[in-house]
Design an enzyme around this catalytic site. Structure first.
Site, mmCIF file in Angstrom:
data_model
loop_
_atom_site.group_PDB
_atom_site.id
_atom_site.type_symbol
_atom_site.label_atom_id
_atom_site.label_comp_id
_atom_site.label_asym_id
_atom_site.label_seq_id
_atom_site.Cartn_x
_atom_site.Cartn_y
_atom_site.Cartn_z
ATOM 1 N N ASP A 97 62.717 53.088 37.749
ATOM 2 C CA ASP A 97 61.910 53.781 38.751
ATOM 3 C C ASP A 97 61.211 55.020 38.189
ATOM 4 O O ASP A 97 61.839 55.906 37.603
ATOM 5 C CB ASP A 97 62.782 54.198 39.944
ATOM 6 N N HIS A 250 65.504 47.254 36.793
ATOM 7 C CA HIS A 250 65.725 46.319 37.894
ATOM 8 C C HIS A 250 64.467 45.531 38.207
ATOM 9 O O HIS A 250 63.369 45.850 37.736
ATOM 10 C CB HIS A 250 66.264 47.025 39.143
ATOM 11 N N ARG A 265 64.570 53.058 50.091
ATOM 12 C CA ARG A 265 64.991 53.658 48.826
ATOM 13 C C ARG A 265 65.004 55.177 48.942
ATOM 14 O O ARG A 265 64.063 55.775 49.461
ATOM 15 C CB ARG A 265 64.031 53.250 47.694
#
Length: 296
Positions: A97, A250, A265
């Site tokens: 991220d 991911h 999130r």
């Protein structure tokens, strides 16, 4: 009730029981969760009736929160919560991220809101195990490399599928352009582990051509995504997944025939990555101070 940690796979992932994430965590629980996260990289909790406020409170026990995203809008009334909604795009590319900013989040939490009846799994890969798997010559090479990460590449909107709506999403995603150089091998600040810090936003190796960079990044990425290094999490209702964004990647699997899929999130502010020689990452373009504080 004491916390129990049950491994899901040999290299990554554990299920946590004996903790009610809908209630405030005490320091003993926070310490146990942090130790489990260091060991297993990704943790799965029963979220019960956890809501956005509760998810933020849980994540805040691990550190200061980021806002939802540097460029993408938050859930209405919850500036720290990002809707991960299949209607807004699908993150079916390997990534860590927000690595295009100077200090990406240290940890991410995902909570299931709407799950399809089949498919829609999240894959999480252990980048420390990938580094350990490298043959010694490749490890020595990786230790010396730096990579430029940028958001001028939208993992959620493949080029060949862009229509007017997706073009608008892409324009929003890149409305502020970021470029940051990170070490290809990052040292985890808590465990001292080395991990491959690459993924979809890593677009070029510093000092190499685009073609040369692509070949090296593909070679290293293949070690990250070896099946032995991956947790394949099949979502159930009311689940919370916490993963260490400093040492994992991911991928959201797009295998649910376009049915609704929505997660929320919340991310925890991170430190500036450091390579094996102690050198910190450096920003080339873009200021993300509105998005995240720098963790000590």
């Amino acid at each position: 009730m004491s916390i129990e940690i049950t491994k899901v796979t040999a290299r990554i992932g554990a299920r946590v029981s004996g903790v009610d994430v809908t209630k405030p965590l005490d320091q003993e629980q926070v310490t146990a969760i942090r130790e489990a996260l260091n060991a297993h990289k990704a943790l799965v909790f029963d979220a019960g009736d956890l809501d956005d406020e509760g998810q933020q409170a849980f994540a805040r026990r691990l550190g200061d929160l980021t806002t939802a995203h540097p460029t993408v809008g938050a859930v209405e009334g919850a500036p720290n919560v990002l809707p991960v909604d299949s209607e807004r795009g699908r993150a079916n590319h390997w990534h860590t991220d927000v690595t295009f900013v100077l200090n990406p989040p240290q940890a991410s939490t995902l909570r299931s809101i709407t799950i399809p009846p089949y498919g829609g799994e999240t894959l999480i890969a252990n980048a420390a195990a990938a580094y350990r798997d490298l043959p010694e010559p490749l490890r020595r090479l990786a230790d010396t490399l730096w990579a430029e990460h940028t958001n001028d590449y939208d993992y959620a909107v493949p080029e060949e599928e862009i229509d007017e709506e997706k073009a608008a999403q892409r324009a929003q995603f890149t409305s502020i352009k970021y470029r940051t150089a990170h070490p290809v091998v990052r040292v985890h600040p808590l465990t001292g582990e080395r991990g491959l810090f690459i993924g979809g936003f890593a677009q070029r190796i510093v000092g190499l051509s685009a073609g040369e960079s692509r070949k090296i990044l593909e070679l290293l990425q293949a070690y990250v995504t070896r099946p032995e290094n991956i947790l394949r999490h099949r979502w159930a209702r009311n689940e919370l997944v916490l993963f260490d964004n400093r040492i994992t990647q991911h991928y959201a699997v797009d295998n649910y025939d376009g049915q609704p899929r929505r997660l929320h999130r919340v991310t925890v502010a991170g430190d500036v990555p450091v390579g094996i020689e102690g050198k910190e990452s450096y920003s080339i373009e873009g200021d993300a101070s509105h998005y995240t504080p720098v963790a000590a």
